[in-house]
Scaffold this active site. Structure first.
Site, PDB file in Angstrom:
ATOM      1  NE  ARG A 218      58.860  91.814 -17.842  1.00 57.49           N
ATOM      2  CZ  ARG A 218      59.645  91.754 -16.753  1.00 57.49           C
ATOM      3  NH1 ARG A 218      60.210  92.791 -16.196  1.00 57.49           N
ATOM      4  NH2 ARG A 218      59.891  90.559 -16.264  1.00 57.49           N
TER       5      ARG A 218
ATOM      6  CB  SER B 212      63.797  85.562 -19.944  1.00 58.06           C
ATOM      7  OG  SER B 212      64.755  86.452 -20.436  1.00 58.06           O
ATOM      8  CD  GLU B 213      59.804  79.518 -22.976  1.00 59.58           C
ATOM      9  OE1 GLU B 213      58.919  78.685 -23.435  1.00 59.58           O
ATOM     10  OE2 GLU B 213      61.025  79.344 -23.539  1.00 59.58           O
TER      11      GLU B 213
ATOM     12  CD  GLN C 219      59.597  90.473 -12.424  1.00 64.36           C
ATOM     13  OE1 GLN C 219      59.925  91.375 -13.436  1.00 64.36           O
ATOM     14  NE2 GLN C 219      60.385  90.333 -11.676  1.00 64.36           N
TER      15      GLN C 219
ATOM     16  CD  GLU D 245      61.480  77.969 -18.911  1.00 61.92           C
ATOM     17  OE1 GLU D 245      61.565  78.251 -17.556  1.00 61.92           O
ATOM     18  OE2 GLU D 245      60.634  78.266 -19.587  1.00 61.92           O
ATOM     19  N   GLY D 246      64.888  79.565 -17.883  1.00 64.85           N
ATOM     20  CA  GLY D 246      65.728  79.265 -16.651  1.00 64.85           C
ATOM     21  C   GLY D 246      67.118  79.808 -16.946  1.00 64.85           C
TER      22      GLY D 246
ATOM     23  CB  THR E 168      68.171  80.879  -7.660  1.00 68.94           C
ATOM     24  OG1 THR E 168      67.798  80.776  -9.264  1.00 68.94           O
ATOM     25  CG2 THR E 168      68.516  82.520  -7.673  1.00 68.94           C
TER      26      THR E 168
ATOM     27  CG  ASP F 214      70.942  86.093 -16.298  1.00 67.73           C
ATOM     28  OD1 ASP F 214      70.737  85.673 -17.440  1.00 67.73           O
ATOM     29  OD2 ASP F 214      70.316  86.982 -15.766  1.00 67.73           O
TER      30      ASP F 214
ATOM     31  NE  ARG G 117      67.766  86.317 -17.655  1.00 66.84           N
ATOM     32  CZ  ARG G 117      67.076  86.835 -16.858  1.00 66.84           C
ATOM     33  NH1 ARG G 117      65.861  86.767 -16.992  1.00 66.84           N
ATOM     34  NH2 ARG G 117      67.638  87.115 -15.569  1.00 66.84           N
TER      35      ARG G 117
END
Length: 193
Positions: free
Chosen positions: A49, A52-53, A70, A91-92, A113, A125, A127
């Site tokens: 898995r 992301s925080e 999740q 985060e976020g 979002t 996004d 990330r």
């Protein structure tokens, strides 16, 4: 580039793990965290898995998102199949907690979002999953079963030297606080529900 900074044994309700901290510098206060089940077999495909925080979902059990649920389901799979968790400090969706809370406020005013992140000057996004690929390589993991609904995570693994044997979906029942959020993830971000 991040590197392994420290590790220790960590008994949990999901079984015995090795906890490893990854960061660029030993002094970093928010390292990425990896939990490796003590009975994990790296010669077989490893259930992984990449998470992301999400402080609000993972710790405070927010129902605005499905992140905490999740993580909980993934840990049960990891316990059962002797896998690993890569917990990325993104985060976020990579915009940080303060900006995430600003995005929450914009969502309360009607933006979804994605639009909230764009309004704040970020991508939908931000990330970086290359971090997870680097960690997998450092741990000599060559083949995985990825526990995800996110096509970006799948793409990151497929574009690496790690073999993606299969995807293990995580199904979370929507609630009144996160139905719109889950719809945006499915319809606009291509998440596989």
């Amino acid at each position: 580039m991040i590197q392994r900074q420290a590790q220790s044994e960590l008994p949990t309700i999901f079984g015995p793990f090795l906890i490893i901290a990854y960061s660029e510098l030993p002094s970093d206060l928010n390292p990425h965290i990896v939990l490796v089940h003590k009975e994990m077999d790296i010669l077989a495909p490893v259930p992984v898995r990449i998470h992301s925080e999400c402080l609000t979902g993972d710790i405070f059990r927010s129902t605005r998102c499905d992140c905490g649920e999740q993580l909980k389901q993934a840990m049960k799979i990891i316990e059962n199949k002797r896998g690993m968790l890569i917990y990325l400090r993104q985060e976020g969706r990579g915009i940080g907690l303060i900006n995430k809370l600003k995005a929450y406020d914009l969502q309360d005013k009607g933006l979804n979002t994605i639009d909230a992140n764009l309004h704040l000057g970020f991508q939908a996004d931000e990330r970086d999953y290359a971090l997870a690929v680097h960690i997998l390589k450092d741990l000599n993991v060559r083949s995985i079963d990825l526990i995800t609904n996110n096509p970006d995570k799948i793409e990151a693994i497929e574009n690496s030297s790690i073999t993606l044997r299969s995807r293990i979906p995580i199904i979370i029942a929507p609630g009144p606080s996160n139905q719109d959020y889950l719809n945006v993830k499915r319809l606009q971000m291509g998440h596989l529900f």
